[in-house]
Design an enzyme around this catalytic site. Structure first.
Site, short mmCIF file in Angstrom:
data_model
loop_
_atom_site.label_atom_id
_atom_site.label_comp_id
_atom_site.label_asym_id
_atom_site.label_seq_id
_atom_site.Cartn_x
_atom_site.Cartn_y
_atom_site.Cartn_z
N PRO A 2 0.83 -1.22 0.00
CA PRO A 2 0.00 0.00 0.00
C PRO A 2 0.86 1.26 0.00
O PRO A 2 1.83 1.35 0.74
CB PRO A 2 -0.79 -0.11 1.31
CG PRO A 2 -0.71 -1.53 1.73
CD PRO A 2 0.59 -2.05 1.17
N LYS A 59 2.22 6.60 5.01
CA LYS A 59 1.55 5.30 5.04
C LYS A 59 1.05 4.95 6.44
O LYS A 59 0.63 3.83 6.67
CB LYS A 59 2.52 4.22 4.54
CG LYS A 59 3.04 4.50 3.13
CD LYS A 59 4.13 3.51 2.74
CE LYS A 59 4.89 4.02 1.52
NZ LYS A 59 6.05 3.17 1.20
N ARG A 115 -0.22 -11.32 5.74
CA ARG A 115 1.22 -11.53 5.91
C ARG A 115 1.79 -10.90 7.17
O ARG A 115 2.96 -11.06 7.47
CB ARG A 115 1.96 -11.03 4.66
CG ARG A 115 1.58 -11.87 3.43
CD ARG A 115 2.41 -11.52 2.23
NE ARG A 115 3.83 -11.77 2.43
CZ ARG A 115 4.76 -11.42 1.58
NH1 ARG A 115 4.44 -10.80 0.48
NH2 ARG A 115 6.04 -11.68 1.83
N ARG A 154 21.77 16.02 -1.91
CA ARG A 154 21.98 14.58 -1.83
C ARG A 154 22.54 14.03 -3.13
O ARG A 154 22.15 14.46 -4.22
CB ARG A 154 20.64 13.89 -1.51
CG ARG A 154 19.88 14.51 -0.37
CD ARG A 154 20.56 14.29 0.96
NE ARG A 154 20.20 12.98 1.49
CZ ARG A 154 19.10 12.76 2.18
NH1 ARG A 154 18.25 13.74 2.44
NH2 ARG A 154 18.83 11.56 2.63
N ARG A 255 14.67 -1.74 -5.38
CA ARG A 255 13.35 -1.77 -6.01
C ARG A 255 13.48 -1.56 -7.51
O ARG A 255 14.33 -0.79 -7.98
CB ARG A 255 12.45 -0.64 -5.44
CG ARG A 255 12.32 -0.65 -3.94
CD ARG A 255 11.63 -1.89 -3.40
NE ARG A 255 10.27 -2.03 -3.90
CZ ARG A 255 9.21 -1.43 -3.37
NH1 ARG A 255 9.34 -0.63 -2.34
NH2 ARG A 255 8.00 -1.62 -3.87
#
Ligand SMILES: [Zn+2]
Length: 268
Positions: A2, A59, A115, A154, A255
């Site tokens: 999500p 989140k 999970r 960065r 990822r």
């Protein structure tokens, strides 16, 4: 997993089901989800309390209770909140139950998580996981004057920076991939190499990606029916919707990042 739009949908659902209601029963027997809390402390913190608000940052969800207490909920990989009739038997992946009363109307709000990567933390004050979050692109908006310098100092790839929850809360692989494609920015470009116009385009891309996903999922989404709406996420090898070049991918921060090697070409 999500991301911001999914959690925002969960927030809106919970708001409809629980705000203004009193929690008459609360149960969670899963010590792993509750860590560092306990089943008893969970019940004690919630029963008899009224739910004043359901807030979201990135989140994380925060249920604000009328005694100043709060319940933090993170959906992890597979978490979801659903509404069931009072007394409905638990589903297999059900981990927590909140029975709520609005006047004489009773209903039951259940937390499902096959999970068990989610979290449920009852606390008297904000937890570090919440306070460490950067601004939320939807509820706080994106402040360019704060974001530009945060990226500019960065050397990490812009894709990884966008997914850093301390820089922007709630942006995951899907939103970052889609936004960078909309902005025509190579996901590997270091933050320090971005031009001001790139950052503005990325912000526009994030706003648009969030709006598209929210519209797509509707009031009760889930089940991945929104996936057809992605421009490039999960579409490696398929033609770029803008120029027709086969989409490529690169792994950044563990990822997979899909991008168009033509539209998102790295500048020399
Ligand atoms: Zn393209």
């Amino acid at each position: 997993m999500p991301e911001l739009p999914d959690v925002e949908i969960a927030r809106r659902d919970l708001e409809r089901w629980a705000v203004g209601a009193t929690i008459v029963a609360a149960q969670c027997g899963d010590r792993y989800l509750l860590r560092p809390g306990s089943p008893r402390a969970f019940t004690r913190a919630l029963v008899g309390k009224k739910v004043d608000a359901i807030e979201r940052k990135g989140k994380w969800l925060r249920l604000a209770l009328n005694d100043g207490g709060r319940l933090f909920s993170h959906l992890g990989m597979t978490g979801d909140w659903v509404s069931r009739p009072i007394g409905a038997p638990p589903q297999r992946s059900e981990r927590a139950r909140l029975d709520v009363a609005r006047g004489r109307r009773l209903s039951s709000v259940r937390y499902l998580d096959p999970r068990r990567f989610g979290r449920l933390i009852a606390a008297r004050r904000d937890i570090p996981e919440w306070t460490a979050l950067g601004p939320d692109p939807l509820s706080d908006g994106i402040d360019l004057t704060a974001l530009s310098p945060a990226l500019a100092v960065r050397r990490r790839a812009v894709k990884e920076l966008l997914m850093d929850q301390a820089i922007l809360a709630g942006v995951g692989n899907i939103l970052a991939t889609e936004a960078l494609w909309m902005a025509r920015v190579d996901p590997r470009v270091p933050g320090s190499a971005l031009r001001p116009s790139d950052v503005r385009a990325i912000v526009r891309g994030l706003r648009r990606a969030i709006a598209r996903e929210l519209a797509d999922r509707g009031p009760r989404g889930g089940g991945g029916e929104g996936e057809s709406a992605f421009f490039v996420y999960g579409r490696r090898g398929q033609p770029c919707p803008r120029c027709g070049t086969a989409l490529s991918s690169v792994t950044l921060g563990g990822r997979t990042s899909v991008f168009c090697p033509h539209c998102q070409a790295r500048r020399r």
